[in-house]
Design a protein around this motif. Structure first.
Motif, PDB file in Angstrom:
ATOM      1  N   THR A  28       0.840  14.858   4.824  1.00 55.27           N
ATOM      2  CA  THR A  28       0.645  13.398   5.436  1.00 55.27           C
ATOM      3  C   THR A  28       1.363  12.153   4.682  1.00 55.27           C
ATOM      4  O   THR A  28       1.890  11.139   5.563  1.00 55.27           O
ATOM      5  CB  THR A  28      -0.880  13.092   5.352  1.00 55.27           C
ATOM      6  OG1 THR A  28      -1.362  13.257   4.091  1.00 55.27           O
ATOM      7  CG2 THR A  28      -1.501  13.940   6.393  1.00 55.27           C
ATOM      8  N   SER A  79      -4.572  15.388   2.799  1.00 56.90           N
ATOM      9  CA  SER A  79      -5.506  13.945   2.473  1.00 56.90           C
ATOM     10  C   SER A  79      -5.206  13.163   3.759  1.00 56.90           C
ATOM     11  O   SER A  79      -4.064  12.913   4.108  1.00 56.90           O
ATOM     12  CB  SER A  79      -5.323  13.462   1.102  1.00 56.90           C
ATOM     13  OG  SER A  79      -6.044  14.186   0.281  1.00 56.90           O
ATOM     14  N   LEU A  80      -6.297  12.609   4.353  1.00 56.64           N
ATOM     15  CA  LEU A  80      -5.887  11.405   5.324  1.00 56.64           C
ATOM     16  C   LEU A  80      -6.212  10.275   4.574  1.00 56.64           C
ATOM     17  O   LEU A  80      -5.909   8.976   5.083  1.00 56.64           O
ATOM     18  CB  LEU A  80      -6.807  11.683   6.531  1.00 56.64           C
ATOM     19  CG  LEU A  80      -6.613  12.829   7.320  1.00 56.64           C
ATOM     20  CD1 LEU A  80      -7.726  13.151   8.591  1.00 56.64           C
ATOM     21  CD2 LEU A  80      -5.183  12.949   7.844  1.00 56.64           C
ATOM     22  N   VAL A  81      -6.896   9.945   3.689  1.00 51.99           N
ATOM     23  CA  VAL A  81      -7.341   8.732   2.824  1.00 51.99           C
ATOM     24  C   VAL A  81      -6.855   8.652   1.656  1.00 51.99           C
ATOM     25  O   VAL A  81      -6.753   9.867   0.964  1.00 51.99           O
ATOM     26  CB  VAL A  81      -8.785   8.483   2.945  1.00 51.99           C
ATOM     27  CG1 VAL A  81      -9.143   8.424   4.523  1.00 51.99           C
ATOM     28  CG2 VAL A  81      -9.662   9.449   2.392  1.00 51.99           C
ATOM     29  N   SER A  93      -6.133   4.735   5.055  1.00 49.02           N
ATOM     30  CA  SER A  93      -5.659   5.806   5.324  1.00 49.02           C
ATOM     31  C   SER A  93      -4.205   6.256   4.435  1.00 49.02           C
ATOM     32  O   SER A  93      -3.499   4.981   4.165  1.00 49.02           O
ATOM     33  CB  SER A  93      -5.112   6.098   6.691  1.00 49.02           C
ATOM     34  OG  SER A  93      -4.462   5.166   7.053  1.00 49.02           O
ATOM     35  N   ASN A 135      -1.624   7.117   5.461  1.00 47.85           N
ATOM     36  CA  ASN A 135      -0.400   6.457   6.547  1.00 47.85           C
ATOM     37  C   ASN A 135      -0.491   4.985   6.693  1.00 47.85           C
ATOM     38  O   ASN A 135       0.530   4.419   6.303  1.00 47.85           O
ATOM     39  CB  ASN A 135      -0.868   6.857   8.057  1.00 47.85           C
ATOM     40  CG  ASN A 135       0.226   6.729   9.170  1.00 47.85           C
ATOM     41  OD1 ASN A 135       0.680   5.227   9.554  1.00 47.85           O
ATOM     42  ND2 ASN A 135       0.878   7.352   9.724  1.00 47.85           N
ATOM     43  N   LYS A 136      -1.581   4.450   6.679  1.00 51.64           N
ATOM     44  CA  LYS A 136      -1.541   2.740   6.381  1.00 51.64           C
ATOM     45  C   LYS A 136      -1.004   2.399   5.139  1.00 51.64           C
ATOM     46  O   LYS A 136      -0.286   1.281   5.021  1.00 51.64           O
ATOM     47  CB  LYS A 136      -2.977   2.299   6.762  1.00 51.64           C
ATOM     48  CG  LYS A 136      -3.126   0.731   6.490  1.00 51.64           C
ATOM     49  CD  LYS A 136      -4.421   0.031   7.017  1.00 51.64           C
ATOM     50  CE  LYS A 136      -4.658  -1.152   6.502  1.00 51.64           C
ATOM     51  NZ  LYS A 136      -3.732  -2.137   6.807  1.00 51.64           N
TER      52      LYS A 136
END
Length: 645
Positions: free
Chosen positions: A271, A324-326, A344, A346-347
């Motif tokens: 991710t 992991s997403l967060v 996240s 990503n953010k």
């Protein structure tokens, strides 16, 4: 009818006697792949012995991250035994035995003691213990020492006493050679692993067999040490809280990424790497305010990202892909909320890149100008071959329905994980494609291959010398275009269909030339395929030496002149010697011996010191007379040893 009878056979009995309970150590030894992936013999970087080493070092790295100990000493003895000594806090003496022998036991569950750790599951050191013929754990804390010695996971000695040693932990292990058959640690794989640790932990000194390895500039050093083409502008190196990135563009084709989580090299990305690629391209595009294509922005990009995540989730125990997403769970072990809770990955990555890369480009207009020039050059080339590309893609798409060049396999690297069993011994990592010359060689391999994991791509004679050509040739040349489509690498390695790309040619002059032409093709247009360790040369035997004893042939296959002489001596008197001239001569029945579990592969490596540009220019360029003179001046004529044997 026979099938019906088979179906009607009574099933095996299933009683209380079939129910077994395995101890922690027995379970690891029974299912090693669940904990370390493949076993292997050390000939490949992903083999299990390096995972064992990494699991031990990870614990020492976690100590450094907590501010305890700036030095780690590592010794490799005879390529077989490893010891790791850190100068951290030392494992609490009362828990030493449990910490290295009882699964799901460790300090990483407590986020006060270890905040951003790689070792999370209470498994690592226990797996090393269980899979080692001898394992020693010694902890020193404030003048007291405890040492536990194990053999194959069984405790055989436990001593305590005073000591003058510095605080810290010492681990020694010797992998069990009944599991890791004929294993041997390769120093080049170890040095790469250790350098990656230092890039991610500036201020840490690792002493490997007395040699000091250190990095002062983090990811900037990593790129400088790994780039085989010069950067078009100084490396952009940006750091923030829990994130560090570095990037530059080069004149090479394709993209090249190095990604890390909590110091762990995530070789398959995840991710964080996906977010990095997306947001870096988007930020650059928005900076210029032009309708730029992402593929043009990323062409030639060499980049690295490292982030720290609280309680990261990886896709498997070997931790090579972040899931992991967060950035952090809601609360720590005391119930207090984390600052990054719910944000996240990503953010987090996107916000950092948007602010810092945009600021950098504004502050460094000279760099911004070079970046734009590179993007525009990539765009110009892409548009120039757009027509050819479209036709080639359509041709490849039709060919893929029935690609006469490709005998495909069933399992591919880019398949979705089929089941949890894949974590035990992921069959996708065994996926490979043999690139062969001619129909006879491909026919032998096709008949003897494993249809689940081994594909075959057949070349028609010698491929084109692609040195000095533009990427247009990849689309104009039918063979190159079909190979690119078979590998699925037109848009980068994310969709690569085979973990191993194996060049399988005859061991003669023509075969060597084809090897060079294929490696030139990959170096020219897909260098990251080689840098990431996906390209191999198949070693096939030069000789078969055999002798009939008691009506049965004893056969030895030899890959070198030295092996042939040793086989002749072993099978004397008067053994029968066969010289293999080409792969097509080897029967499918025999070929099974060379592409199965005992397959000999030589990995094609690429380092900065290789001076690739100069080598390709000399060997594959237009300087024919220079090469001819070199050959004449260095020609060595040897006796025909085979004829005199």
């Amino acid at each position: 009818m026979e099938e019906e009878n088979e179906l009607m056979q009574p099933t095996a009995s299933y009683t209380e006697e079939n129910i077994r309970h395995l101890s922690d150590m027995e379970h690891v030894r029974t299912r090693p792949g669940m904990y370390i992936g493949r076993l292997g013999d050390g000939s490949q970087a992903e083999d299990g012995i390096y995972v064992l080493m990494k699991e031990v070092i990870d614990n020492s790295i976690d100590e450094f991250k907590m501010g305890a100990g700036k030095r780690i000493d590592i010794q490799l003895e005879e390529g077989l035994r490893v010891s790791v000594r850190d100068y951290g806090r030392g494992i609490p003496l009362g828990s030493l035995v449990d910490a290295v022998s009882m699964l799901n036991t460790g300090g990483k569950y407590d986020t006060k003691a270890f905040k951003k750790s790689v070792g999370l599951n209470g498994v690592g050191a226990k797996a090393v213990n269980a899979l080692s013929s001898r394992f020693v754990a010694r902890s020193v804390r404030d003048g007291q020492m405890r040492e536990a010695i194990f053999e194959r996971g069984n405790l055989i000695s436990d001593t305590t006493g005073p000591t003058q040693e510095e605080n810290g932990t010492f681990i020694f292990f010797e992998p069990d050679n009944t599991l890791f058959l004929n294993y041997h640690f390769r120093p080049e794989f170890i040095e790469t692993m250790l350098r990656n640790y230092t890039y991610l932990n500036t201020g840490l000194s690792i002493y490997y067999n007395g040699k000091r390895i250190v990095s002062r500039n983090g990811l900037e050093d990593l790129l400088n040490d790994n780039m085989t083409a010069p950067g078009l502008y100084p490396i952009v190196h940006l750091k923030g809280e829990d994130i560090e990135i570095a990037f530059t563009h080069t004149a090479q084709y394709g993209e090249e990424y190095y990604s890390f989580v909590n110091g762990q090299h995530t070789t398959q990305g995840g991710t964080h790497q996906s977010a990095f690629k997306e947001h870096l391209a988007r930020t650059i595009k928005e900076f210029y305010g032009k309708n730029l294509e992402y593929q043009d922005i990323r062409n030639g990009l060499v980049a690295a990202i490292a982030i720290n995540v609280i309680e990261p989730t990886f896709e498997s125990q070997t931790k090579i892909k972040l899931g992991s997403l967060v950035m952090a769970p809601e609360k720590d072990s005391d119930g207090n909320p984390y600052p990054l809770s719910g944000i996240s990955v990503n953010k987090f990555v996107g916000d950092f890149i948007k602010e810092n890369v945009d600021n950098y480009l504004h502050k460094h207009p000279d760099v911004a100008d070079v970046v734009l020039q590179k993007i525009q050059e990539s765009e110009k080339e892409r548009k120039a071959i757009a027509g050819v590309t479209k036709i080639a893609r359509e041709r490849a798409k039709k060919a893929n329905l029935h690609n006469r060049k490709l005998r495909d396999c069933r399992i591919h690297l880019n398949d979705q994980k089929a089941s949890k069993k894949d974590e035990e011994n992921d069959p996708r990592l065994e996926s490979s494609i043999f690139i062969t010359e001619g129909d006879s060689a491909s026919g032998s391999i096709t008949k003897s291959r494993d249809v689940n994991t081994q594909a075959v791509f057949s070349l028609r004679g010698k491929p084109l010398n692609s040195f000095g050509l533009t990427k247009k040739v990849v689309y104009e040349n039918e063979e190159f275009n079909l190979l690119q489509a078979a590998l699925n690498i037109e848009d980068g390695l994310d969709g690569l269909r085979y973990n191993k790309v194996i060049v399988a040619t005859d061991a003669d002059v023509d075969g060597m030339h084809i090897r060079l032409l294929m490696i030139t093709f990959f170096l020219q247009f897909f260098p990251d395929l080689i840098k990431k360790g996906h390209v191999y040369i198949l070693q096939t035997p030069l000789f078969r030496v055999r002798n009939r004893k008691k009506g049965v042939y004893e056969t030895i296959y030899c890959y070198s002149e030295e092996e042939r002489l040793a086989a002749i001596e072993k099978l004397s008197p008067n053994p029968e010697i066969t010289r293999f001239k080409g792969l097509g001569e080897i029967s499918p029945d025999e070929f099974r011996n060379f592409i199965g579990k005992d397959m000999r592969l030589e990995q094609v490596s690429l380092r900065k010191t290789d001076a690739v540009g100069e080598l390709l220019e000399f060997y594959m360029g237009k300087n024919t007379m220079e090469r001819q003179n070199f050959i004449i001046n260095n020609l060595v004529v040897e006796e025909d040893l085979i004829g005199n044997a």
